[in-house]
Design an enzyme around this catalytic site. Structure first.
Site, short mmCIF file in Angstrom:
data_model
loop_
_atom_site.label_atom_id
_atom_site.label_comp_id
_atom_site.label_asym_id
_atom_site.label_seq_id
_atom_site.Cartn_x
_atom_site.Cartn_y
_atom_site.Cartn_z
N VAL A 61 0.14 12.13 -8.84
CA VAL A 61 1.06 11.00 -9.02
C VAL A 61 1.22 10.13 -7.78
O VAL A 61 1.86 9.09 -7.85
CB VAL A 61 2.46 11.47 -9.48
N TYR A 62 0.67 10.55 -6.66
CA TYR A 62 0.77 9.73 -5.45
C TYR A 62 -0.11 8.50 -5.63
O TYR A 62 -1.34 8.58 -5.62
CB TYR A 62 0.33 10.50 -4.21
N SER A 63 0.57 7.37 -5.83
CA SER A 63 -0.12 6.09 -6.04
C SER A 63 -1.13 6.17 -7.18
O SER A 63 -2.23 5.63 -7.11
CB SER A 63 -0.81 5.62 -4.75
#
Length: 345
Positions: A61-63
């Protein structure tokens, strides 16, 4: 750099690891963290490896996966020199199977992460949140199969409560499946909730803590104090609402103690805060982040020295809060303390 076993596993991890949440930053939260491109990421990885920081942490989900992609390109050609930690379970899309830890979701998430990272295996894979809609047997058996298939080496969790971890460990124990050895947790001098239940659980069950946001969501940088308000360019203006809350007076009391110890040790406030964490029970690695080389090198200065027992005691006292129920009635009783000695002092 010192190295420790990850929980009761045989995997050695550095006491400091690097969080790649700043890589490829996009969106309201991650763009505020940073937007490190591939060239900059390679330079940060170079510095980490020179210092012995071999573990790099990211998440799907990071970026929206960009962090994994940038990290994969930054370590290209030196995969054998690094350990990769990533996570899944949080929503990655709008579809009904784009979130959670079902068999379908986990297998798909791992395959996508492997592709983005450009690797054949993930060293440490963690569930990013507990999925109450999927039976733990389905979750743990799927992770075990992925380990048996060689796609995952070690597994763990993040942001789980104690009962959620124990329910999963019980299922693994009963069926002979791979057990969790990592627990990625929020832990800092202004956020010590980890100590009440999850730390004793980690000690008892062999889970090593991988600490996220060790500087209290960017508050323990030394740039904020009683006399110094949040700087105009601080990311806290955009990100404070996303992170763990802290009362002002408690924060100032901790900062006052940190500044005193920093002056005595001739170290910076963040270096002292990180060094305190490294000394805590069950902590395997503290995940540091950096938007540039200067920040990274400063954080690396947290190792190679030790706080005195008196300085640790002072920081402990300044950051202490009343224990939550059901702990507080018993911590006042000598008999209970003898039966259950607190790990954190």
């Amino acid at each position: 750099m010192d190295y420790r076993n990850l929980g009761k596993s045989g995997l050695k991890v550095p006491v400091l690891s690097f969080g790649a949440g700043t890589f490829g930053g996009s969106g309201p939260l991650f763009s505020a963290w940073g937007n490190t491109d591939v060239e900059e990421a390679r330079r940060l990885v170079d510095i980490c490896l020179e210092a012995g920081v071999t573990l790099f942490d990211t998440a799907d989900v990071y970026s929206n996966g960009a962090s994994e992609e940038v990290l994969g390109q930054a370590i290209k050609g030196r995969r054998d020199d690094v350990l990769i930690s990533t996570k899944a379970s949080l929503p990655s899309g709008d579809g009904p199977n784009d979130w959670g830890s079902s068999r379908s979701r986990l297998i798909g998430a791992v395959e996508k992460a492997l592709k983005r990272l450009g690797t054949e295996h993930i060293d440490i894979f963690q569930l990013h949140a507990f999925d109450a809609s999927t039976p733990v047997e389905e979750v743990v058996s799927t992770l075990d199969r992925l380990v048996q298939d060689g796609k995952l080496r070690y597994i763990g969790v993040s942001n789980f409560s104690g009962w959620q971890i124990m329910k999963s460990l019980a299922a693994a124990e009963k069926n002979g499946w791979t057990r969790y050895v990592a627990n990625q947790v929020y832990y800092s001098l202004i956020g010590r909730d980890y100590e009440w239940d999850l730390m004793p659980l980690g000690e008892d069950q062999g889970l090593g803590a991988l600490v996220w946001s060790p500087l209290g969501w960017g508050r323990l940088t030394g740039k904020i104090s009683r006399s110094k308000p949040i700087p105009a360019g601080s990311r806290l203006h955009e990100t404070a609402s996303f992170g763990p809350p802290v009362e002002d007076e408690h924060f100032y009391r901790v900062i006052d103690a940190l500044e005193e110890v920093a002056a005595e040790t001739e170290k910076t406030v963040p270096q002292v805060a990180l060094n305190w964490l490294i000394s805590r029970p069950t902590v395997s690695s503290v995940i540091i982040g950096a938007r540039n080389e200067e920040q990274l090198r400063q954080n690396l200065g947290a190792v190679g020295w030790s706080l005195t027992k008196e300085q640790i005691a002072r920081l402990d006292a300044a950051s202490a809060v009343t224990a939550p129920y059901p702990h507080f009635p018993y911590y006042r009783q000598d008999g209970f303390a003898k039966l259950n000695p607190p790990l954190a002092g």
